[in-house]
Design an enzyme around this catalytic site. Structure first.
Site, mmCIF file in Angstrom:
data_model
loop_
_atom_site.group_PDB
_atom_site.id
_atom_site.type_symbol
_atom_site.label_atom_id
_atom_site.label_comp_id
_atom_site.label_asym_id
_atom_site.label_seq_id
_atom_site.Cartn_x
_atom_site.Cartn_y
_atom_site.Cartn_z
ATOM 1 N N TYR A 1 21.468 -5.951 -26.330
ATOM 2 C CA TYR A 1 20.407 -6.059 -27.327
ATOM 3 C C TYR A 1 20.923 -6.928 -28.472
ATOM 4 C CZ TYR A 1 16.168 -4.655 -29.777
ATOM 5 O OH TYR A 1 14.968 -4.658 -30.423
ATOM 6 N N LYS B 1 1.898 1.497 -4.150
ATOM 7 C CA LYS B 1 2.143 0.117 -3.731
ATOM 8 C C LYS B 1 3.478 -0.378 -4.288
ATOM 9 C CE LYS B 1 0.324 -3.532 -1.653
ATOM 10 N NZ LYS B 1 -0.979 -4.110 -1.993
ATOM 11 N N GLU C 1 -5.143 -6.152 -6.505
ATOM 12 C CA GLU C 1 -5.319 -5.002 -5.623
ATOM 13 C C GLU C 1 -6.591 -4.234 -5.966
ATOM 14 O OE1 GLU C 1 -3.744 -2.601 -2.439
ATOM 15 O OE2 GLU C 1 -3.098 -4.520 -3.265
ATOM 16 N N ASP D 1 -5.688 -7.392 -0.320
ATOM 17 C CA ASP D 1 -6.757 -6.905 0.555
ATOM 18 C C ASP D 1 -7.350 -8.048 1.375
ATOM 19 O OD1 ASP D 1 -6.456 -4.356 -0.473
ATOM 20 O OD2 ASP D 1 -7.930 -4.662 -2.043
ATOM 21 N N ALA E 1 -13.975 -8.495 1.282
ATOM 22 C CA ALA E 1 -12.772 -9.269 0.989
ATOM 23 C C ALA E 1 -11.971 -9.573 2.249
ATOM 24 C CB ALA E 1 -11.909 -8.516 -0.016
ATOM 25 N N ASN F 1 -10.191 2.666 7.808
ATOM 26 C CA ASN F 1 -9.338 3.832 7.572
ATOM 27 C C ASN F 1 -10.057 4.866 6.714
ATOM 28 O OD1 ASN F 1 -6.715 4.188 8.646
ATOM 29 N ND2 ASN F 1 -5.991 2.355 7.557
#
Length: 418
Positions: A57, A112, A153, A178, A213, A314
Site C-alpha cells: 500500500y 459462475k 450473463e 448464453d 439468445a 433444463n
C-alpha cells in the site's frame, strides 16, 4: 393410481425425483447460509510488517500507479486485471426464473464465478444490477478498467444482443455466454455427431427449436453468418422454430422483433412453413434450446436416417433421451449431467476466457470461437453414440480450449504485446 397405505386420501405423493430435488434445494439453502455465499477475497502478499504494508500500500503503491498512468496496459502486469472477469447481469433472465432482479441473481453469478476459478483459475466477480433501466451499456463500460474480460450473463433477449454488440469496442473480451458459449458447445457436439453417424457436416439439414439468445447464436454460427468464411464452414440448411412454429420470411409480426426478422432472412431458404413437426420432416439434426416436451417420438421418426437429437432445455428437455431413442434417434444429447452427451456451455466459457486472458486479447473474435469448438470436439479422440462430448469436470478440456483460443487470437491480431 392407488396411494400407498401410509398416504391419506387427498395427500400428494411426490416422485423420487421430486423428493431428491427438494432435498437438494434445502441443502443448497443450508450451504449458502453456512458460508454466507460461495466467494471470498484473499491477499496474495504478506501484510505482517510495516515494510510489507509500505510495499503493498502506501507509499510504494504510488509508483505502480505512476507506471500505469504512463501505460495503462501495464495494469495487466501489475494488478488483478490480467486474470479477472466480471460476470455482469441485470437479473432479467436468470435460469428459468425470469426477471428476478440483481439481488436474487447473486447466487447464480457467484456459482459462475466458482466455475471460472475451479476450471480455469480465473478470478471472477459478480456485478449484479437491480432491474436496471437506464444506460446499462455505459455503466458496464465504466467498470471495464478493473477487468480483463466481461462475461454477460442472464440478460433477456433482445437486450442481450444489443448490449454485447455495443461493448465490442472497449478493448477487452466481452461475450454473452448464453449465446456464444452455447453455440460453441453445440458446434463441437455436431462435429463429433457427424464423425459417428457418417453424415457430412456441410450437407446437414438442421432444425433449431428456440429463437432466443442461444437459438440466434447457434443458427448464425452453424450457417457462418457474420463469421470469417476462411475459418467457418456452414451446414446446408437451418430452419428455426419458436412457439408459433417455423420462422419464415412471410410470417406476420416479424417486424416487431428485429432478431427474428434477421433469422427469417438468413435461414429457411426453402421457405418452409408450418409447425415444429413440419420442420422436422427429413431433417438430419434437431437442436432444442426452448422448453420441455415440445418434441415427440413421432417427430423423430419423420427425420432423416440416423437422426441427431440435442434436447438441451433444463431441467426437463424437449424430449427425454429414452423417448427420443424410441423414436429412432441415433445420437441424443441433453444439457443434463445425469445422461450421456451433456452439451453444456460450462464446457466452453472457462477455456475461452482463459485463452483470451492469456493472449491479453482485445475481443473474442470469430476465429477464437471456432477454434474453441474444434478444440472441444477433437478432445474426444474416439467419439461414439454415448460419448461425443468431453466431461464437464475434465480440466484438460479447459487447457486444450485455452491454448487453441490463445493461438487464434494471436494469429488473427487480437492480442496485446506488453
Amino acid at each position: 393410481m392407488i396411494p400407498p397405505a401410509d398416504v391419506k386420501e387427498g395427500e400428494t405423493v411426490m416422485s423420487e425425483e421430486e423428493t431428491d430435488h427438494n432435498a437438494i434445494y434445502q441443502e443448497a439453502l443450508a450451504l449458502h447460509e453456512e458460508h454466507r455465499g460461495k466467494l471470498e477475497i484473499r491477499s496474495k502478499v504478506p501484510l505482517e510488517t510495516r515494510r510489507d504494508l509500505s510495499r503493498a500500500y502506501t507509499p510504494g503503491v504510488a509508483e505502480v500507479c505512476r507506471a500505469i498512468q504512463k501505460n495503462k496496459d501495464l495494469a495487466y502486469r501489475y494488478t488483478l486485471k490480467g486474470n479477472s472477469v466480471a460476470i455482469v447481469t441485470d437479473g432479467s433472465a436468470v435460469l428459468g426464473l425470469g426477471n428476478i432482479g440483481g439481488y436474487a441473481a447473486i447466487p447464480v453469478m457467484e456459482g459462475k464465478a466458482v466455475l471460472f476459478k475451479k476450471f480455469a483459475g480465473i478470478d471472477a466477480f459478480p456485478i449484479c444490477f437491480e432491474n436496471y433501466h437506464s444506460d446499462f451499456v455505459e455503466e458496464v463500460r465504466n467498470i471495464a478498467p478493473v477487468f480483463g474480460g466481461i462475461n454477460l450473463e442472464d440478460i433477456a433477449a433482445p437486450k442481450c444482443f444489443e448490449v454485447e454488440e455495443a461493448l465490442q469496442d472497449i478493448g477487452i473480451p466481452v461475450m454473452h455466454d448464453d449465446q456464444h458459449g452455447t453455440a460453441i458447445t453445440v458446434l463441437a457436439a455436431l462435429l463429433n455427431a457427424c464423425r459417428v453417424t457418417g453424415k457430412e457436416f456441410d450437407d446437414l439439414r438442421v432444425v433449431i427449436i428456440g429463437a432466443g439468445a442461444a437459438g440466434y447464436a447457434i443458427s448464425r454460427l452453424l450457417r457462418c453468418i457474420g463469421y470469417n468464411p476462411d475459418v467457418c464452414s456452414p451446414v446446408r440448411e437451418i430452419v428455426v422454430c419458436d412457439t408459433r412454429g417455423i420462422i419464415h420470411r412471410n410470417r406476420k409480426g416479424l417486424y416487431d422483433n428485429k432478431y427474428k426478422f434477421i433469422l427469417a432472412d438468413e435461414t429457411n431458404r426453402s421457405g418452409k412453413t408450418g409447425s415444429i413437426a413440419d420442420a422436422l420432416e427429413g431433417a438430419d439434426a434437431v437442436i432444442g434450446v426452448s422448453g420441455p416436451g415440445v418434441l415427440s417420438p413421432d417427430m423423430i421418426r419423420s427425420m432423416n436416417e440416423r437422426p441427431i437429437v440435442f434436447a438441451m432445455a433444463n431441467p426437463v428437455p424437449e424430449i427425454l433421451p429414452e423417448d427420443a431413442k424410441r423414436g429412432g434417434a441415433y445420437i441424443v444429447g441433453t444439457g443434463r449431467s445425469d445422461y450421456p452427451n451433456q452439451i453444456n456451455n460450462a464446457l466452453a466459457f472457462p477455456g475461452v476466457f482463459r485463452g483470451a486472458l492469456d493472449a491479453y486479447a482485445t475481443r473474442i473474435s470469430d476465429e477464437m470461437k471456432v477454434a474453441a469448438a474444434h478444440a472441444m470436439a477433437n478432445f474426444v479422440v474416439r467419439p461414439n453414440r454415448e460419448h461425443i462430448m468431453p466431461a464437464v469436470l475434465d480440466k484438460g478440456v479447459t487447457t486444450t480450449i485455452a491454448k487453441a483460443v490463445k493461438e487464434a487470437a494471436i494469429t488473427a491480431g487480437y492480442s496485446r504485446t506488453l
